[in-house]
Design a protein around this motif. Structure first.
Motif, short mmCIF file in Angstrom:
data_model
loop_
_atom_site.label_atom_id
_atom_site.label_comp_id
_atom_site.label_asym_id
_atom_site.label_seq_id
_atom_site.Cartn_x
_atom_site.Cartn_y
_atom_site.Cartn_z
N MET A 1 0.63 -1.44 -0.43
CA MET A 1 -0.03 -0.18 0.14
C MET A 1 1.15 1.26 -0.09
N LYS A 2 0.03 2.08 -0.79
CA LYS A 2 1.12 4.16 -0.33
C LYS A 2 0.22 4.51 0.76
N ILE A 3 0.97 4.74 1.64
CA ILE A 3 0.44 5.43 3.13
C ILE A 3 1.00 6.60 3.29
N LEU A 4 0.06 7.21 3.51
CA LEU A 4 0.66 8.96 3.59
C LEU A 4 0.23 9.26 5.65
N ILE A 5 1.28 9.85 6.09
CA ILE A 5 1.79 9.81 7.76
C ILE A 5 1.64 10.63 8.06
N VAL A 6 1.11 11.40 8.55
CA VAL A 6 0.64 13.63 8.84
C VAL A 6 0.94 12.62 10.84
N GLY A 7 1.88 13.95 10.05
CA GLY A 7 3.06 13.66 11.86
C GLY A 7 4.45 12.69 11.99
N ALA A 8 4.74 12.33 10.96
CA ALA A 8 5.68 11.48 10.97
C ALA A 8 7.30 11.17 11.90
N SER A 9 7.51 12.93 12.20
CA SER A 9 8.61 13.35 12.69
C SER A 9 8.42 12.98 14.01
N GLY A 10 6.89 13.39 14.48
CA GLY A 10 7.19 12.99 16.14
C GLY A 10 7.50 11.78 16.61
N THR A 11 6.99 11.20 18.28
CA THR A 11 8.35 9.97 19.05
C THR A 11 6.57 9.34 18.08
N LEU A 12 5.10 9.51 18.67
CA LEU A 12 4.83 8.29 17.64
C LEU A 12 4.66 8.12 16.39
N GLY A 13 4.31 9.10 15.55
CA GLY A 13 4.90 9.06 13.98
C GLY A 13 5.91 8.95 13.39
N GLN A 14 6.98 8.55 13.83
CA GLN A 14 7.94 7.28 14.08
C GLN A 14 7.67 6.22 13.90
N GLY A 30 4.57 16.76 7.62
CA GLY A 30 4.75 16.84 8.87
C GLY A 30 4.96 18.97 8.41
N SER A 31 4.89 19.02 9.28
CA SER A 31 4.59 20.98 9.54
C SER A 31 5.88 21.27 9.04
N SER A 32 7.41 21.08 9.26
CA SER A 32 8.39 21.65 8.81
C SER A 32 9.26 20.76 8.32
N SER A 33 9.27 19.37 8.29
CA SER A 33 9.92 18.25 7.72
C SER A 33 9.35 16.86 6.85
N GLY A 34 9.90 15.85 6.59
CA GLY A 34 9.32 15.15 6.32
C GLY A 34 9.30 14.91 4.17
N ASP A 35 8.52 14.09 3.56
CA ASP A 35 8.92 14.58 1.70
C ASP A 35 7.60 15.35 1.82
N VAL A 36 6.95 15.78 2.36
CA VAL A 36 6.04 16.93 1.89
C VAL A 36 5.13 17.95 3.24
N GLN A 37 5.22 19.04 3.45
CA GLN A 37 4.57 20.16 4.44
C GLN A 37 3.16 20.55 4.79
N VAL A 38 3.31 19.76 5.39
CA VAL A 38 1.04 20.66 5.73
C VAL A 38 1.30 21.53 6.85
N ASP A 39 0.39 21.91 7.15
CA ASP A 39 -0.49 23.24 8.39
C ASP A 39 -1.66 22.55 8.29
N LEU A 40 -2.29 21.24 9.13
CA LEU A 40 -3.41 21.60 8.94
C LEU A 40 -4.81 22.11 9.73
N ASP A 42 -4.70 24.92 8.14
CA ASP A 42 -4.97 26.11 6.71
C ASP A 42 -5.41 24.54 5.94
N ALA A 43 -6.48 24.85 5.12
CA ALA A 43 -7.69 23.67 4.61
C ALA A 43 -6.77 23.64 3.16
N ALA A 44 -6.53 25.08 3.04
CA ALA A 44 -5.81 25.10 1.13
C ALA A 44 -4.12 24.00 1.29
N SER A 45 -3.17 24.32 2.67
CA SER A 45 -2.50 23.55 2.57
C SER A 45 -2.85 22.21 2.33
N VAL A 46 -3.79 21.46 3.09
CA VAL A 46 -3.98 20.13 3.56
C VAL A 46 -4.12 19.67 1.70
#
Length: 199
Positions: A1-14, A30-40, A42-46
């Motif tokens: 499967m191709k899985i997106l993990i949001v918050g992947a750099s955090g303790t639980l996400g890792q 993540g908000s500032s790291s990862g393969d792609v950045q996102v601000d939850l 902000d709807a446009a960012s998502v």
């Protein structure tokens, strides 16, 4: 499967990434790291994040912030801060992502033990968690194309006790690796509308 993990750099996400990447392709957000950045918040960012990553088989959220403060100090602004991040941030992931998931794909959201076991200064967290779980139960009966949605509700993490220990006296913490198993159960299983408690 191709899985997106949001918050992947955090303790639980890792820990979730370590569990799932043994068998699947993982995209870290993540908000500032990862393969792609996102601000939850902000709807446009998502929406932009989903445009970058393309079609998916599963979306996992291990992110969401809420303020911890005594009830008397929780003004409307602080409540809105928590709701906009942990509640509406995850709702945005589902609403924008349901069109990006392949048939029979899944969402796995995050809450926590404070939904049912409140603590001092945790009113906003309990409120946001409860709302997320209610949303998951409701969304599960309406998602199209066999899509599924569940939520993982872990106890305080062992790895986070140095920061949150004073709030959780008497609680028995769980490891991030143990909590990650519940995410695997949600992603790789067949159930929907479930709250997987890791207490």
């Amino acid at each position: 499967m191709k899985i997106l993990i949001v918050g992947a750099s955090g303790t639980l996400g890792q820990a979730v990434a370590a569990e799932l990447e043994q068998r699947h392709e993982i995209i870290r957000a993540g908000s500032s790291s990862g393969d792609v950045q996102v601000d939850l918040r902000d709807a446009a960012s998502v929406t932009a994040m989903y445009d970058v990553v393309g079609d998916l088989d599963a979306v996992v959220c291990a992110a969401g912030k809420v303020p911890f403060a005594p009830l008397a100090e929780l003004g409307e602004a602080k409540y809105l801060e928590g709701l906009n991040d942990k509640l509406l941030g995850q709702v945005r992931l589902v609403q924008a992502g349901m069109h990006k998931l392949r048939d029979r794909g899944s969402f796995t959201l995050i809450t926590g033990i404070l939904t049912e076991q409140p603590i001092l200064s945790g009113a906003c967290a309990s409120m946001a968690n409860g709302a997320v779980e209610a949303y998951v139960r409701a969304a599960a009966i309406e998602l199209p194309r066999g899509l599924r949605i569940n939520v993982v509700s872990p106890n305080v993490l062992t790895e986070a006790m140095h920061a949150y220990g004073p709030y959780f006296r008497g609680f028995e913490p769980v490891s991030a690796a143990r909590a990650a198993l519940a995410f695997s159960r949600s992603v790789e299983g067949l159930q929907t509308g479930q709250v997987y408690k890791v207490w």
